[in-house]
Design an enzyme around this catalytic site. Structure first.
Site, mmCIF file in Angstrom:
data_model
loop_
_atom_site.group_PDB
_atom_site.id
_atom_site.type_symbol
_atom_site.label_atom_id
_atom_site.label_comp_id
_atom_site.label_asym_id
_atom_site.label_seq_id
_atom_site.Cartn_x
_atom_site.Cartn_y
_atom_site.Cartn_z
ATOM 1 N N LYS A 1 -16.201 -9.682 2.194
ATOM 2 C CA LYS A 1 -16.481 -8.560 3.110
ATOM 3 C C LYS A 1 -17.958 -8.448 3.442
ATOM 4 O O LYS A 1 -18.317 -7.973 4.522
ATOM 5 C CB LYS A 1 -15.977 -7.249 2.521
ATOM 6 C CG LYS A 1 -16.711 -6.789 1.260
ATOM 7 C CD LYS A 1 -16.160 -5.464 0.766
ATOM 8 C CE LYS A 1 -16.895 -4.994 -0.483
ATOM 9 N NZ LYS A 1 -16.384 -3.708 -0.964
ATOM 10 N N ARG B 1 -12.143 6.136 -8.600
ATOM 11 C CA ARG B 1 -11.852 5.708 -7.242
ATOM 12 C C ARG B 1 -10.348 5.457 -7.199
ATOM 13 O O ARG B 1 -9.561 6.375 -7.412
ATOM 14 C CB ARG B 1 -12.697 4.493 -6.829
ATOM 15 C CG ARG B 1 -12.807 4.361 -5.301
ATOM 16 C CD ARG B 1 -13.690 3.207 -4.870
ATOM 17 N NE ARG B 1 -13.062 1.916 -5.095
ATOM 18 C CZ ARG B 1 -13.591 0.756 -4.706
ATOM 19 N NH1 ARG B 1 -14.759 0.727 -4.092
ATOM 20 N NH2 ARG B 1 -12.965 -0.388 -4.936
#
Length: 354
Positions: A36, A129
């Site tokens: 990414k 998260r």
């Protein structure tokens, strides 16, 4: 030549990957190379593969689509959206998941395509998260997942440091290993992957053997050669695979304090300034729309980054030994975030050096 420009040295990346993969492989750990940071650029991803990664991994399905021609297993890192389930099944061999509803959608799309989509269930070990935080909820979901056709649970994973800043420890990761063993025994299934996080886990190697841990999802340690828990350089790696070049558009002597009443800047913040007297200010054609100024490190140590706006970077060049002129180029190293922002900006030219 067009500026601003990011230069990518593939040989340095390959060398970093070989060093980090070698370290991980010595502990029985396979590496998923996270793409990414460079938006799934296939040429850079090939350097990962040549360096020895076992998987390519990305958080955006658009990037995995760019990598579709590369013959290597691919992992969807971000929890899939239900709306993209069909694309996930088509372009990712494995995805990280924590929601039964989403896995049900993946199951349906996989059945339509005659595929078996592999699932790594995420467990939240305290970073807050993604992932199951409550073990009872995890077990209840697994009981329903194993009845689904078209998907197969192949492992457990966790993520640390990215949000809560929690540093991976042997004790924390052993909780994941213990949970994996419980699931295998309770449901009579074999989990082939125990994925122990990202580049922040690398600091544990090679001194701490984590039971059952056999996968890491690495980005920063491959592109910069640093583990992200403490920012230490990994032996045999370099941090200069990516550099940013920007062009100077103005050089003038100016006071270091603005003149007039100070209000909010273009981003809604009230700026503060240090009075250094009259200084040589250098204006460059790159801005916050393209890069994160806090993630830039001038190669010329005599330059101070003062700030800027959406289209301008303002530097103090008074302490530099270089007599910079309009049209000259200034180079920067970048942190992981800096590389991510620069590679994402369409206004930053990219030059890949073999």
């Amino acid at each position: 030549m067009s500026y601003p420009k990011m230069t990518v040295n593939l040989e340095t990346i390959k060398n970093n990957v070989r060093s980090v993969v070698g370290l991980c492989n010595s502990q029985g750990i396979k590496v998923a190379g996270v793409t990414k940071v460079f938006c799934g650029n296939p040429r850079i991803a090939k350097a990962y593969i040549e360096g020895g990664v076992s998987y390519l991994a990305d958080s955006r399905i658009e990037n995995l689509i760019r990598l579709k021609e590369l013959d290597i297993p691919k992992i969807m890192l971000r929890l899939p959206m239900k709306s993209e389930a069909e694309k996930i099944v088509e372009y990712a061999d494995i995805s990280l998941n924590s929601e039964l509803d989403t896995i049900t959608s993946l199951s349906e799309k996989a059945l339509e395509k005659g595929k078996i989509h592999k699932i790594i269930l995420m467990v939240d070990l305290g970073d807050l998260r993604e992932g199951y935080y409550d073990e009872k909820s995890l077990f209840n979901s697994i009981e329903k997942m194993i009845e689904l056709k078209g998907v197969k649970i192949i492992g457990l994973g966790t993520n640390l440091t990215c949000y809560g800043g929690v540093i991976p420890t042997k004790e924390i990761l052993n909780r994941l290993a213990k949970l994996e063993k419980q699931i295998e025994e309770k449901y009579n299934i074999e989990l082939e992957i125990l994925s122990g996080g990202n580049s922040s886990t690398v600091h544990l190697l090679p001194d701490n053997k984590i039971d059952r841990l056999n996968n890491l999802r690495l980005g920063e340690s491959l592109v910069l050669g640093t583990e992200s828990a403490y920012g230490e350089q990994i032996e045999g790696t370099k941090n200069d695979a990516f550099t940013l070049q920007v062009e100077i558009i103005e050089v003038k002597e100016k006071p270091s304090l603005p003149t007039g009443k100070i209000g909010r800047d273009a981003f809604g913040n009230i700026p503060t300034f240090i009075d250094r007297g009259v200084r040589r200010r250098i204006l460059c054609a790159v801005g916050k729309q393209d890069v994160d100024f806090e993630a830039l490190y001038p190669l010329d140590e005599g330059i101070i980054i003062l700030g800027g706006s959406s289209d301008h970077l303002i530097l103090d060049g008074s302490d530099s030994e270089v007599d910079y002129k309009v049209g000259d180029i200034i180079e920067f190293r970048m942190s992981y975030v800096g590389i991510l922002r620069g590679m994402t900006s369409e206004y930053v030219e990219k030059e890949i050096i073999e």
